[in-house]
Design an enzyme around this catalytic site. Sequence first.
Site, short mmCIF file in Angstrom:
data_model
loop_
_atom_site.label_atom_id
_atom_site.label_comp_id
_atom_site.label_asym_id
_atom_site.label_seq_id
_atom_site.Cartn_x
_atom_site.Cartn_y
_atom_site.Cartn_z
N GLU A 171 -1.61 -10.29 9.18
CA GLU A 171 -0.63 -10.97 8.30
C GLU A 171 0.95 -10.94 8.96
O GLU A 171 1.58 -11.63 8.27
CB GLU A 171 -0.32 -10.11 6.90
N ASP A 204 -0.50 -5.26 5.56
CA ASP A 204 -1.55 -6.02 5.27
C ASP A 204 -1.23 -6.24 3.44
O ASP A 204 -0.76 -5.38 2.81
CB ASP A 204 -2.94 -5.57 5.63
N GLU A 205 -1.80 -7.09 2.99
CA GLU A 205 -2.22 -7.30 1.47
C GLU A 205 -0.90 -7.14 0.67
O GLU A 205 -1.00 -6.47 -0.45
CB GLU A 205 -3.39 -6.36 1.00
N ASN A 206 0.29 -7.63 1.15
CA ASN A 206 1.17 -7.50 0.33
C ASN A 206 1.48 -8.70 -0.71
O ASN A 206 2.00 -9.74 0.13
CB ASN A 206 2.56 -7.13 1.02
N HIS A 211 1.07 -1.13 0.09
CA HIS A 211 0.10 0.05 -0.04
C HIS A 211 0.86 1.46 -0.11
O HIS A 211 0.31 2.04 0.52
CB HIS A 211 -0.97 -0.05 1.26
#
Length: 677
Positions: A370, A318-320, A254
């Site tokens: 995560e 998150d969300e990597n 992000h």
Amino acid sequence: MNRLIAILCLIALNCFSQSNLKETYNLMPWPKSIEENNHRFVIDENLTVSIEGDSPKRVQHAVTSFLRRLSNRSGVFINEGFAMPLSENQQASIQISFKESAKLIVDDDESYKLDIQSNKVTLVAHTDVGAIRGLETLLQLLTNNDSEYYLPGVSISDAPRFVWRGLMIDVSRHFHPIDVIKRNLDAMASVKMNVFHWHLTDDQGFRIESKIYPKLHELASDGLYYTQDQIKEIVEYASILGIRVIPEFDVPGHATAILTAYPELGSKPGATYKIERYAGVFDPTLDPTNEDVYVFLENLFTEIAPLFPDFYFHIGGDENEGKHWDANEQIQKFKKDHNLSTNHDLQTYFNIRLEKILNKLDKKLVGWDEIMTPNMPKTAIIHSWRGEHEGLAKGGTLIEAAKKGYNTILSNGFYIDRMESVVKHYQTEPIGDVQLTEDERSRILGGEVTMWSELVTPLTIDSRIWPRTAAIAERLWSPKNITDTDNMLKRLEVINYRLEDVGITHIRNKDVILRNLSNNQDISALEVLSHVCEPLKIYSRNEGGTEYKTYSPFTLFADACNVDAKDALKFKKAVTNYSKTHSEAHKTDIISLLEIWSKNHEAFQKIDKNPKITPLETLSYNLSEVSKFLLKRIKNERTSKKDMKTFKSQIETLKQPFADVELVIVNDLENLFEALK
């Protein structure tokens, strides 16, 4: 045996009494215990308030707010509009006492005791924050008859179930000015929430001034950011309300906005970056093998951390998906040289480096779940947003984290941007029936409501946060056995309007949007539709993140509609009851709503059409025709096979989305048809 029977009778009597009290008082969150007496404290012009306690600044502010709201609500011209020390008025009507000023840490005591007699109200707390929580309860107790406003005689002993009761607001996807933040802080305090999680950076913008790295706010914010003085202003404002402020700087993923300013820190050599305009998960990622990244983050955090006195600092995490890591040969070589098998291992390496930086700044690291990998130190707080939350033993990260020795907080089940019903959020029980040791239970600190702002602007954000967040606040404050959803909805209906007292715009801004849609014509027909339509749920409104950009219009019909459309709830209840009983009372309720909808298209057609409301014409027409058909059926008037065929076709039409909303009464219309066969 007789003693056991007596105990059971007392328990049953207490449960019955508490149930009756919930019907009487519109308190939210519901307190730990409440008992009635036969007294009544009448509000008149002679009301006074005294404070006993050191450093009374928070309580003085709370009392001033309390008196203004009390006066506005009651219409009473109170002679003395401010609190005074107890030493100056031993006979004050409302006497508040506390022992110490809260430090605004996780372990603060927020308990209070409230006693209302006919001639005096006493509020006793260990800390000033406990006292201001009690003042909110006192204000919620205000009621009236034909001749006077009064506080009913009750004794309340109250304390929160969880120590962490938060609201996260994402200001990166859409920037929200400080007045938006302040009014939401006021609303948080009114329902006893105590953590404001400020999501300040993401792909769509870096929202805080940096004097060390000025390109961050100059190039990566579109000019929409908070100055450091504004950050201090919000932190101080929250402190007065007994609310901690925790910043979030989301890394290593992000990171598009950060890399727009400093592309040399990215994982894709030679790349240039632009602020992201769409929603979703994107590839730009900080390079965890580049020592300059850690220099940058240490310098940045050293500058920013002092603005936030709280011990905790959220680093996202998150969300990597690591796509740029996989494509970078140097990063792959680094992984091999350091025995890092996966991208999760590499991110853990990064997170551990960050934790050491934050430790030097006397901060504790918080990250989305995560970050919970085998080597992550137990000093980190795990912010759970994935996994089961009903029966959490099934695999929810909250319980997993607690069992592994981490302190943890829950957001899974509290994602209000998914546009799901308040009942679903209210029924999200953080701990469930899973067996935990006392130590494991103590590690579950509480939870946070998450307001991701891809689809909200300052005009609409309040309607997306409130009133559902008030119900979640109760889930995190009140005892576990407070679960009656019908009673919660009754109380929430009152609290919903009380939120306007503190400046929340969720009700009045709806009409602003509808007037914009109609070009300032009569909005009554649009209002009727909005009472049975809801925005598409669980991110299907902006599926794939490419329908809307950050600067697209958010003044459409979907933005005027909200979850739990009020006439839809009424209709569902009436149809359900009628299907069981066929009573005349429920039949009358159904007819009254069907008559409104059957006539509404005529009013809709009187609005001069424009491209914003034309997509609603099919919805309006078919709802009107279906309602006319069902009116005939419920009144036992004749309908033909052709009418029935047309009805079924129109129902199928109404099942489709219209302008990013869904008609949420379609199933109930079908159920009514079946009940009338």
